[in-house]
Design an enzyme around this catalytic site. Structure first.
Site, PDB file in Angstrom:
ATOM      1  N   LEU A  79      26.325 -51.575  -4.657  1.00  0.00           N
ATOM      2  CA  LEU A  79      25.761 -52.039  -3.379  1.00  0.00           C
ATOM      3  C   LEU A  79      24.504 -51.235  -3.043  1.00  0.00           C
ATOM      4  O   LEU A  79      23.454 -51.796  -2.751  1.00  0.00           O
ATOM      5  CB  LEU A  79      26.813 -51.879  -2.258  1.00  0.00           C
ATOM      6  CG  LEU A  79      26.344 -52.116  -0.821  1.00  0.00           C
ATOM      7  CD1 LEU A  79      25.981 -53.582  -0.598  1.00  0.00           C
ATOM      8  CD2 LEU A  79      27.421 -51.700   0.191  1.00  0.00           C
ATOM      9  N   SER A  80      24.599 -49.899  -3.123  1.00  0.00           N
ATOM     10  CA  SER A  80      23.496 -49.032  -2.680  1.00  0.00           C
ATOM     11  C   SER A  80      22.244 -49.214  -3.522  1.00  0.00           C
ATOM     12  O   SER A  80      22.319 -49.487  -4.724  1.00  0.00           O
ATOM     13  CB  SER A  80      23.916 -47.560  -2.757  1.00  0.00           C
ATOM     14  OG  SER A  80      25.036 -47.344  -1.946  1.00  0.00           O
TER      15      SER A  80
ATOM     16  N   GLY B 231      20.973 -47.827   1.786  1.00  0.00           N
ATOM     17  CA  GLY B 231      22.203 -47.033   1.701  1.00  0.00           C
ATOM     18  C   GLY B 231      23.109 -47.417   2.859  1.00  0.00           C
ATOM     19  O   GLY B 231      23.856 -48.384   2.781  1.00  0.00           O
TER      20      GLY B 231
ATOM     21  N   TRP C 158      23.113 -44.601  -7.219  1.00  0.00           N
ATOM     22  CA  TRP C 158      24.335 -43.831  -6.917  1.00  0.00           C
ATOM     23  C   TRP C 158      25.599 -44.604  -7.289  1.00  0.00           C
ATOM     24  O   TRP C 158      26.550 -44.629  -6.516  1.00  0.00           O
ATOM     25  CB  TRP C 158      24.421 -43.452  -5.432  1.00  0.00           C
ATOM     26  CG  TRP C 158      23.160 -43.037  -4.770  1.00  0.00           C
ATOM     27  CD1 TRP C 158      22.626 -43.569  -3.641  1.00  0.00           C
ATOM     28  CD2 TRP C 158      22.281 -41.972  -5.167  1.00  0.00           C
ATOM     29  NE1 TRP C 158      21.472 -42.922  -3.318  1.00  0.00           N
ATOM     30  CE2 TRP C 158      21.229 -41.941  -4.236  1.00  0.00           C
ATOM     31  CE3 TRP C 158      22.266 -41.061  -6.240  1.00  0.00           C
ATOM     32  CZ2 TRP C 158      20.184 -41.042  -4.332  1.00  0.00           C
ATOM     33  CZ3 TRP C 158      21.212 -40.161  -6.334  1.00  0.00           C
ATOM     34  CH2 TRP C 158      20.211 -40.161  -5.388  1.00  0.00           C
TER      35      TRP C 158
ATOM     36  N   ARG D 101      37.878 -47.388   1.935  1.00  0.00           N
ATOM     37  CA  ARG D 101      37.839 -46.193   2.801  1.00  0.00           C
ATOM     38  C   ARG D 101      39.161 -45.440   2.870  1.00  0.00           C
ATOM     39  O   ARG D 101      39.168 -44.227   3.003  1.00  0.00           O
ATOM     40  CB  ARG D 101      37.283 -46.579   4.171  1.00  0.00           C
ATOM     41  CG  ARG D 101      35.787 -46.775   4.036  1.00  0.00           C
ATOM     42  CD  ARG D 101      35.102 -47.458   5.159  1.00  0.00           C
ATOM     43  NE  ARG D 101      33.699 -47.645   4.764  1.00  0.00           N
ATOM     44  CZ  ARG D 101      32.919 -48.634   5.173  1.00  0.00           C
ATOM     45  NH1 ARG D 101      33.380 -49.523   6.009  1.00  0.00           N
ATOM     46  NH2 ARG D 101      31.674 -48.720   4.746  1.00  0.00           N
TER      47      ARG D 101
ATOM     48  N   ILE E 266      39.064 -17.090   2.717  1.00  0.00           N
ATOM     49  CA  ILE E 266      40.299 -16.326   2.482  1.00  0.00           C
ATOM     50  C   ILE E 266      40.251 -15.631   1.117  1.00  0.00           C
ATOM     51  O   ILE E 266      40.732 -14.505   0.962  1.00  0.00           O
ATOM     52  CB  ILE E 266      41.532 -17.256   2.612  1.00  0.00           C
ATOM     53  CG1 ILE E 266      41.738 -17.624   4.093  1.00  0.00           C
ATOM     54  CG2 ILE E 266      42.801 -16.608   2.034  1.00  0.00           C
ATOM     55  CD1 ILE E 266      42.786 -18.684   4.365  1.00  0.00           C
TER      56      ILE E 266
ATOM     57  N   GLY F 177      35.138 -12.743  -2.129  1.00  0.00           N
ATOM     58  CA  GLY F 177      34.237 -12.864  -3.290  1.00  0.00           C
ATOM     59  C   GLY F 177      34.820 -13.720  -4.403  1.00  0.00           C
ATOM     60  O   GLY F 177      34.095 -14.463  -5.087  1.00  0.00           O
TER      61      GLY F 177
ATOM     62  N   GLU G 299      30.868 -44.428   0.291  1.00  0.00           N
ATOM     63  CA  GLU G 299      31.669 -45.494   0.927  1.00  0.00           C
ATOM     64  C   GLU G 299      31.528 -45.476   2.449  1.00  0.00           C
ATOM     65  O   GLU G 299      32.478 -45.721   3.188  1.00  0.00           O
ATOM     66  CB  GLU G 299      33.116 -45.464   0.440  1.00  0.00           C
ATOM     67  CG  GLU G 299      33.160 -45.729  -1.069  1.00  0.00           C
ATOM     68  CD  GLU G 299      34.488 -46.155  -1.614  1.00  0.00           C
ATOM     69  OE1 GLU G 299      35.296 -46.708  -0.862  1.00  0.00           O
ATOM     70  OE2 GLU G 299      34.699 -45.952  -2.831  1.00  0.00           O
TER      71      GLU G 299
ATOM     72  N   GLU H 116      28.604 -40.837   9.769  1.00  0.00           N
ATOM     73  CA  GLU H 116      27.936 -41.507  10.899  1.00  0.00           C
ATOM     74  C   GLU H 116      28.256 -43.009  10.887  1.00  0.00           C
ATOM     75  O   GLU H 116      28.458 -43.609  11.952  1.00  0.00           O
ATOM     76  CB  GLU H 116      26.417 -41.272  10.810  1.00  0.00           C
ATOM     77  CG  GLU H 116      25.998 -39.814  11.032  1.00  0.00           C
ATOM     78  CD  GLU H 116      26.332 -38.859   9.871  1.00  0.00           C
ATOM     79  OE1 GLU H 116      26.590 -39.329   8.740  1.00  0.00           O
ATOM     80  OE2 GLU H 116      26.353 -37.634  10.102  1.00  0.00           O
TER      81      GLU H 116
HETATM   82  N1  CAA Z   1      34.353 -55.059   8.151  1.00  0.00           N
HETATM   83  C1  CAA Z   1      34.202 -56.379   7.969  1.00  0.00           C
HETATM   84  N2  CAA Z   1      33.069 -57.032   8.278  1.00  0.00           N
HETATM   85  C2  CAA Z   1      32.067 -56.297   8.799  1.00  0.00           C
HETATM   86  C3  CAA Z   1      32.164 -54.907   9.013  1.00  0.00           C
HETATM   87  C4  CAA Z   1      33.388 -54.278   8.666  1.00  0.00           C
HETATM   88  N3  CAA Z   1      33.583 -52.968   8.807  1.00  0.00           N
HETATM   89  N4  CAA Z   1      30.998 -54.469   9.526  1.00  0.00           N
HETATM   90  C5  CAA Z   1      30.192 -55.548   9.639  1.00  0.00           C
HETATM   91  N5  CAA Z   1      30.846 -56.653   9.202  1.00  0.00           N
HETATM   92  C6  CAA Z   1      30.350 -58.029   9.123  1.00  0.00           C
HETATM   93  C7  CAA Z   1      30.078 -58.621  10.510  1.00  0.00           C
HETATM   94  O1  CAA Z   1      31.236 -59.221  11.041  1.00  0.00           O
HETATM   95  C8  CAA Z   1      29.000 -59.640  10.190  1.00  0.00           C
HETATM   96  O2  CAA Z   1      29.551 -60.785   9.593  1.00  0.00           O
HETATM   97  P1  CAA Z   1      29.537 -62.263  10.322  1.00  0.00           P
HETATM   98  O3  CAA Z   1      28.109 -62.557  10.646  1.00  0.00           O
HETATM   99  O4  CAA Z   1      30.130 -63.160   9.307  1.00  0.00           O
HETATM  100  O5  CAA Z   1      30.386 -62.075  11.548  1.00  0.00           O
HETATM  101  C9  CAA Z   1      28.200 -58.970   9.089  1.00  0.00           C
HETATM  102  O6  CAA Z   1      29.070 -58.000   8.501  1.00  0.00           O
HETATM  103  C10 CAA Z   1      26.945 -58.282   9.574  1.00  0.00           C
HETATM  104  O7  CAA Z   1      27.319 -57.468  10.662  1.00  0.00           O
HETATM  105  P2  CAA Z   1      26.269 -56.518  11.411  1.00  0.00           P
HETATM  106  O8  CAA Z   1      25.011 -57.257  11.722  1.00  0.00           O
HETATM  107  O9  CAA Z   1      27.019 -55.909  12.552  1.00  0.00           O
HETATM  108  O10 CAA Z   1      25.979 -55.455  10.273  1.00  0.00           O
HETATM  109  P3  CAA Z   1      25.013 -54.184  10.299  1.00  0.00           P
HETATM  110  O11 CAA Z   1      23.752 -54.474   9.607  1.00  0.00           O
HETATM  111  O12 CAA Z   1      24.915 -53.660  11.703  1.00  0.00           O
HETATM  112  O13 CAA Z   1      25.812 -53.149   9.338  1.00  0.00           O
HETATM  113  C11 CAA Z   1      27.470 -51.553   8.746  1.00  0.00           C
HETATM  114  C12 CAA Z   1      27.133 -52.875   9.461  1.00  0.00           C
HETATM  115  C13 CAA Z   1      28.930 -51.318   9.051  1.00  0.00           C
HETATM  116  C14 CAA Z   1      26.651 -50.389   9.263  1.00  0.00           C
HETATM  117  C15 CAA Z   1      27.225 -51.741   7.222  1.00  0.00           C
HETATM  118  O14 CAA Z   1      25.867 -51.867   6.912  1.00  0.00           O
HETATM  119  C16 CAA Z   1      27.840 -50.644   6.390  1.00  0.00           C
HETATM  120  O15 CAA Z   1      29.043 -50.610   6.192  1.00  0.00           O
HETATM  121  N6  CAA Z   1      26.997 -49.711   5.875  1.00  0.00           N
HETATM  122  C17 CAA Z   1      27.460 -48.681   4.983  1.00  0.00           C
HETATM  123  C18 CAA Z   1      27.458 -49.175   3.570  1.00  0.00           C
HETATM  124  C19 CAA Z   1      28.341 -48.366   2.693  1.00  0.00           C
HETATM  125  O16 CAA Z   1      29.485 -48.061   3.017  1.00  0.00           O
HETATM  126  N7  CAA Z   1      27.834 -48.049   1.510  1.00  0.00           N
HETATM  127  C20 CAA Z   1      28.587 -47.353   0.552  1.00  0.00           C
HETATM  128  C21 CAA Z   1      28.190 -47.773  -0.809  1.00  0.00           C
HETATM  129  S1  CAA Z   1      29.498 -48.139  -1.884  1.00  0.00           S
HETATM  130  C22 CAA Z   1      29.987 -46.671  -2.548  1.00  0.00           C
HETATM  131  O17 CAA Z   1      29.718 -45.607  -2.072  1.00  0.00           O
HETATM  132  C23 CAA Z   1      30.852 -46.868  -3.721  1.00  0.00           C
HETATM  133  C24 CAA Z   1      30.943 -45.754  -4.672  1.00  0.00           C
HETATM  134  O18 CAA Z   1      30.376 -45.806  -5.733  1.00  0.00           O
HETATM  135  C25 CAA Z   1      31.914 -44.655  -4.401  1.00  0.00           C
END
Ligand code: CAA
Length: 380
Positions: free
Chosen positions: A125-126, A131, A156, A243, A337, A340, A363, A367
């Site tokens: 995704l990223s 991000g 990443w 998560r 604890i 060194g 993930e 924030e």
């Molecule tokens: N669960 C389900 N749906 C969600 C949601 C959630 N937590 N958050 C938003 N949505 C849905 C909304 O319902 C909306 O859908 P509909 O239009 O169908 O209703 C859509 O997403 C868009 O919503 P927003 O406009 O509110 O979204 P936003 O742009 O404000 O972003 C956010 C929401 C939660 C901040 C999101 O961008 C996010 O989760 N960002 C973080 C991304 C992330 O976790 N990246 C990690 C990368 S993966 C990784 O790390 C894997 C690895 O390799 C270990």
């Protein structure tokens, strides 16, 4: 309210603990030092059913519940958080997403070998410029007959080098914001698809993380997950599940730090007695144990809600937010604890600190978890 685990859950927890101590622990220091991927360990975890734990037996998974998965993740991550994240990504982000949203074709061709652990998955995704603000996808996919042509860069990506199948989130219609985002399964070896070098990371060094590049990479349309324009919803819904996986990983690290600190405090003497007899150390140990237990309870709660078919979005984010904070704090206290000795590799606690920090970042950062929790609170 019931705080008892079932006999099966306890058995899985015990199996994971014994496996981690006998098969993972002996090589963890060397793999961390050399940044070596645990290929043989992942194969053995597949034999135990740990790579597709929650997938239905219909798709060759182990058919276990989420609580069992969380218990196993904690035990594995307590010994080696790198192995924990490899397991978490394959289970929570890849298998769970494909089982829920994949077509029959995708489940047959990709989910089954992933759930058996014969193949490994990654979740892309990223991007360099997307991000936390995940709608800003720059990787494009354009339709060309029965194929889609992918161009762009992902950043990443956990399991990025070792994975056989990658879930890749792309932008298919820039005008439609998140409704113009589409997810694909892309196979390793597809022409135009390459991975970058292994990142030289602070922690979880035995897992591989890299960038992915797509240059006119042609992917058949049957590899679309769910449907065109549903890729963002797919990613968000799947990440909710990821998560509690990362929360479990953080609980494992927090527990490891506490256990190491407790053990050391009973061995080390200062001012004529074991340091565990000093109140300054006792207070730290009490805080570490209490916070670890609270983090585990939040994580179990998220898992139990999911098993009961209830909404768990807020609880999964709360678990990740709190457990990752505790993982970092406990690692710091464990080093303090140890004095060194905590600052050198021999006593492992320095690795716990290095491994813990990423749980506050991937993930969804701390924030982002607060944003998700606040949105859920305001919605209710
Ligand atoms: N669960 C389900 N749906 C969600 C949601 C959630 N937590 N958050 C938003 N949505 C849905 C909304 O319902 C909306 O859908 P509909 O239009 O169908 O209703 C859509 O997403 C868009 O919503 P927003 O406009 O509110 O979204 P936003 O742009 O404000 O972003 C956010 C929401 C939660 C901040 C999101 O961008 C996010 O989760 N960002 C973080 C991304 C992330 O976790 N990246 C990690 C990368 S993966 C990784 O790390 C894997 C690895 O390799 C270990």
């Amino acid at each position: 309210m019931n705080f008892e685990f079932t006999e099966e859950q306890i058995m899985i927890q015990q199996t994971a603990k014994e496996f981690a101590e006998s098969e993972i622990a002996p090589t963890s220091v060397e793999r961390d030092k050399n940044g070596e991927f645990p290929t043989e360990i992942v194969k053995k975890m597949a034999d135990l059913g740990f790579m597709g734990m929650m997938v239905s037996p219909e798709y060759d998974g182990a058919g276990m519940d989420t609580v069992s998965y969380v218990l196993a993740m904690i035990e594995i991550s307590k010994v080696d958080a790198s192995v924990g994240v490899i397991m978490s990504v394959n289970n929570s982000l890849v298998c769970s997403g494909l089982e829920k949203y994949g077509s029959d074709f995708i489940k047959e061709k990709y989910l089954k070998p992933l759930a058996r652990g014969e193949k490994l998955g990654a979740f892309a995704l990223s991007e360099p410029e997307a991000g936390s603000d995940a709608t800003q996808q720059k990787t494009t996919a354009e339709k060309d007959g029965r194929f889609w042509v992918l161009n762009g860069i992902k950043n990443w990506i956990t399991n990025g080098i070792s994975a056989d199948y990658h879930i890749v989130i792309t932008q298919t219609d820039a005008e439609k914001r998140h409704k113009g985002i589409t997810a694909f399964v892309v196979e390793k070896g597809t022409p135009g698809f390459a991975h970058g070098v292994k990142e030289d990371k602070l922690g979880i060094r035995s897992s591989d993380t890299c960038s992915l590049t797509f240059e006119n990479c042609r992917v058949p349309e049957e590899n679309i997950i769910w449907e065109v324009g549903k890729g963002f919803n797919f990613a968000m819904n799947t990440l909710n599940g990821g998560r509690y996986g990362i929360a479990s990983q953080a609980c494992g690290i927090a527990d490891a730090s506490f256990s190491a600190a407790l053990k050391y405090s009973k061995e080390r003497k200062a001012f004529g007695t074991e340091i565990s007899n000093h109140q300054a150390i006792q207070f730290k140990l009490s805080d570490m144990a209490t916070k670890t237990e609270a983090a585990k309870l939040l994580t179990y709660q998220a898992a139990a809600l999911k098993d009961a078919g209830k909404d768990y979005v807020k609880e999964a984010s709360m678990a990740k937010l709190f457990a990752s904070k505790v993982a970092v704090e406990n690692a710091l206290d464990a080093i303090q604890i140890h004095g060194g000795y905590g600052y050198v590799r021999e006593y492992l606690v320095e690795r716990y600190l290095r491994d813990s920090k990423i749980t506050e970042i991937y993930e969804g950062t701390t924030e982002i978890q607060k944003m998700i929790i606040a949105r859920q609170l305001l919605k209710d």
